[in-house]
Design a protein around this motif. Structure first.
Motif, mmCIF file in Angstrom:
data_model
loop_
_atom_site.group_PDB
_atom_site.id
_atom_site.type_symbol
_atom_site.label_atom_id
_atom_site.label_comp_id
_atom_site.label_asym_id
_atom_site.label_seq_id
_atom_site.Cartn_x
_atom_site.Cartn_y
_atom_site.Cartn_z
ATOM 1 N N LEU A 198 0.862 -1.180 0.000
ATOM 2 C CA LEU A 198 0.000 0.000 0.000
ATOM 3 C C LEU A 198 0.896 1.227 0.000
ATOM 4 O O LEU A 198 1.927 1.248 0.681
ATOM 5 C CB LEU A 198 -0.862 -0.020 1.281
ATOM 6 C CG LEU A 198 -1.747 1.159 1.585
ATOM 7 C CD1 LEU A 198 -2.867 1.241 0.566
ATOM 8 C CD2 LEU A 198 -2.326 1.024 2.979
ATOM 9 N N GLY A 199 0.559 2.239 -0.762
ATOM 10 C CA GLY A 199 1.340 3.465 -0.773
ATOM 11 C C GLY A 199 0.476 4.633 -1.205
ATOM 12 O O GLY A 199 -0.276 4.521 -2.174
ATOM 13 N N VAL B 239 3.604 13.925 3.048
ATOM 14 C CA VAL B 239 3.939 12.682 3.748
ATOM 15 C C VAL B 239 3.641 11.511 2.832
ATOM 16 O O VAL B 239 2.545 11.412 2.263
ATOM 17 C CB VAL B 239 3.146 12.552 5.068
ATOM 18 C CG1 VAL B 239 3.443 11.224 5.756
ATOM 19 C CG2 VAL B 239 3.455 13.716 5.998
ATOM 20 N N PHE B 240 4.641 10.650 2.658
ATOM 21 C CA PHE B 240 4.468 9.410 1.913
ATOM 22 C C PHE B 240 4.179 8.320 2.936
ATOM 23 O O PHE B 240 4.966 8.083 3.856
ATOM 24 C CB PHE B 240 5.721 9.078 1.105
ATOM 25 C CG PHE B 240 5.620 7.773 0.369
ATOM 26 C CD1 PHE B 240 4.631 7.571 -0.578
ATOM 27 C CD2 PHE B 240 6.502 6.754 0.618
ATOM 28 C CE1 PHE B 240 4.519 6.370 -1.267
ATOM 29 C CE2 PHE B 240 6.412 5.541 -0.055
ATOM 30 C CZ PHE B 240 5.415 5.353 -1.000
ATOM 31 N N ASN B 241 3.028 7.681 2.802
ATOM 32 C CA ASN B 241 2.587 6.612 3.703
ATOM 33 C C ASN B 241 2.671 5.294 2.948
ATOM 34 O O ASN B 241 2.231 5.213 1.794
ATOM 35 C CB ASN B 241 1.131 6.844 4.116
ATOM 36 C CG ASN B 241 0.910 8.222 4.698
ATOM 37 O OD1 ASN B 241 1.133 8.447 5.870
ATOM 38 N ND2 ASN B 241 0.496 9.165 3.866
ATOM 39 N N PHE B 242 3.232 4.278 3.574
ATOM 40 C CA PHE B 242 3.304 2.985 2.895
ATOM 41 C C PHE B 242 3.313 1.841 3.900
ATOM 42 O O PHE B 242 3.651 2.002 5.072
ATOM 43 C CB PHE B 242 4.514 2.896 1.966
ATOM 44 C CG PHE B 242 5.840 2.935 2.684
ATOM 45 C CD1 PHE B 242 6.503 1.766 3.015
ATOM 46 C CD2 PHE B 242 6.422 4.139 3.025
ATOM 47 C CE1 PHE B 242 7.719 1.792 3.670
ATOM 48 C CE2 PHE B 242 7.643 4.186 3.675
ATOM 49 C CZ PHE B 242 8.296 3.010 4.001
ATOM 50 N N LYS C 91 5.405 6.165 7.780
ATOM 51 C CA LYS C 91 5.163 7.522 7.309
ATOM 52 C C LYS C 91 6.498 8.248 7.210
ATOM 53 O O LYS C 91 7.278 8.241 8.146
ATOM 54 C CB LYS C 91 4.245 8.275 8.261
ATOM 55 C CG LYS C 91 2.863 7.676 8.363
ATOM 56 C CD LYS C 91 1.988 8.476 9.300
ATOM 57 C CE LYS C 91 0.609 7.859 9.336
ATOM 58 N NZ LYS C 91 -0.397 8.778 9.797
ATOM 59 N N ILE C 92 6.737 8.856 6.040
ATOM 60 C CA ILE C 92 7.970 9.603 5.821
ATOM 61 C C ILE C 92 7.593 10.969 5.268
ATOM 62 O O ILE C 92 6.894 11.067 4.253
ATOM 63 C CB ILE C 92 8.888 8.880 4.814
ATOM 64 C CG1 ILE C 92 9.275 7.508 5.338
ATOM 65 C CG2 ILE C 92 10.108 9.722 4.494
ATOM 66 C CD1 ILE C 92 10.035 6.674 4.340
ATOM 67 N N GLU C 93 8.056 12.030 5.922
ATOM 68 C CA GLU C 93 7.798 13.375 5.410
ATOM 69 C C GLU C 93 8.870 13.716 4.379
ATOM 70 O O GLU C 93 10.051 13.436 4.576
ATOM 71 C CB GLU C 93 7.807 14.410 6.531
ATOM 72 C CG GLU C 93 7.407 15.782 6.036
ATOM 73 C CD GLU C 93 7.032 16.749 7.142
ATOM 74 O OE1 GLU C 93 6.888 17.939 6.827
ATOM 75 O OE2 GLU C 93 6.886 16.321 8.305
ATOM 76 N N GLN D 8 11.714 17.563 -2.846
ATOM 77 C CA GLN D 8 11.705 16.111 -3.042
ATOM 78 C C GLN D 8 10.392 15.672 -3.683
ATOM 79 O O GLN D 8 10.384 14.808 -4.562
ATOM 80 C CB GLN D 8 11.904 15.388 -1.713
ATOM 81 C CG GLN D 8 13.288 15.554 -1.129
ATOM 82 C CD GLN D 8 13.361 15.044 0.296
ATOM 83 O OE1 GLN D 8 12.386 15.095 1.049
ATOM 84 N NE2 GLN D 8 14.536 14.556 0.677
ATOM 85 N N MET D 9 9.292 16.282 -3.256
ATOM 86 C CA MET D 9 7.983 15.919 -3.816
ATOM 87 C C MET D 9 7.937 16.253 -5.305
ATOM 88 O O MET D 9 7.452 15.467 -6.119
ATOM 89 C CB MET D 9 6.861 16.648 -3.081
ATOM 90 C CG MET D 9 5.479 16.354 -3.631
ATOM 91 S SD MET D 9 5.045 14.615 -3.665
ATOM 92 C CE MET D 9 4.906 14.268 -1.948
#
Length: 75
Positions: free
Chosen positions: A6-7, A18-21, A31-33, A38-39
């Protein structure tokens, strides 16, 4: 290397990403901010990679017989 089951991305506040996976075999949601720069890179590279894979190249045939057949059908 792990594969994400899941991502998804979230924005808890304006300008924050925030990238959630979740990886296969794990119940933990990571969770990684990521910074706005970077985005941007993730989006630009991601779109480029996905577009490159979505094109289906059509082979070009150059046989003389097919050229004559097309010319006959036009007449």
């Amino acid at each position: 290397m792990s594969i994400a089951k899941l991502g998804y991305l979230t924005t808890p506040d304006p300008g924050r990403y925030v990238f959630n996976f979740q990886t296969f075999g794990s119940d933990e949601l990571m969770k990684i901010e990521v910074s706005p720069d970077q985005m941007r890179n993730i989006l630009i590279d991601g779109v480029t990679l996905m577009l490159r894979q979505s094109f289906h190249r059509v082979p070009v045939t150059t046989s003389t017989e097919e050229t004559h057949e097309r010319a006959e059908h036009r007449a």
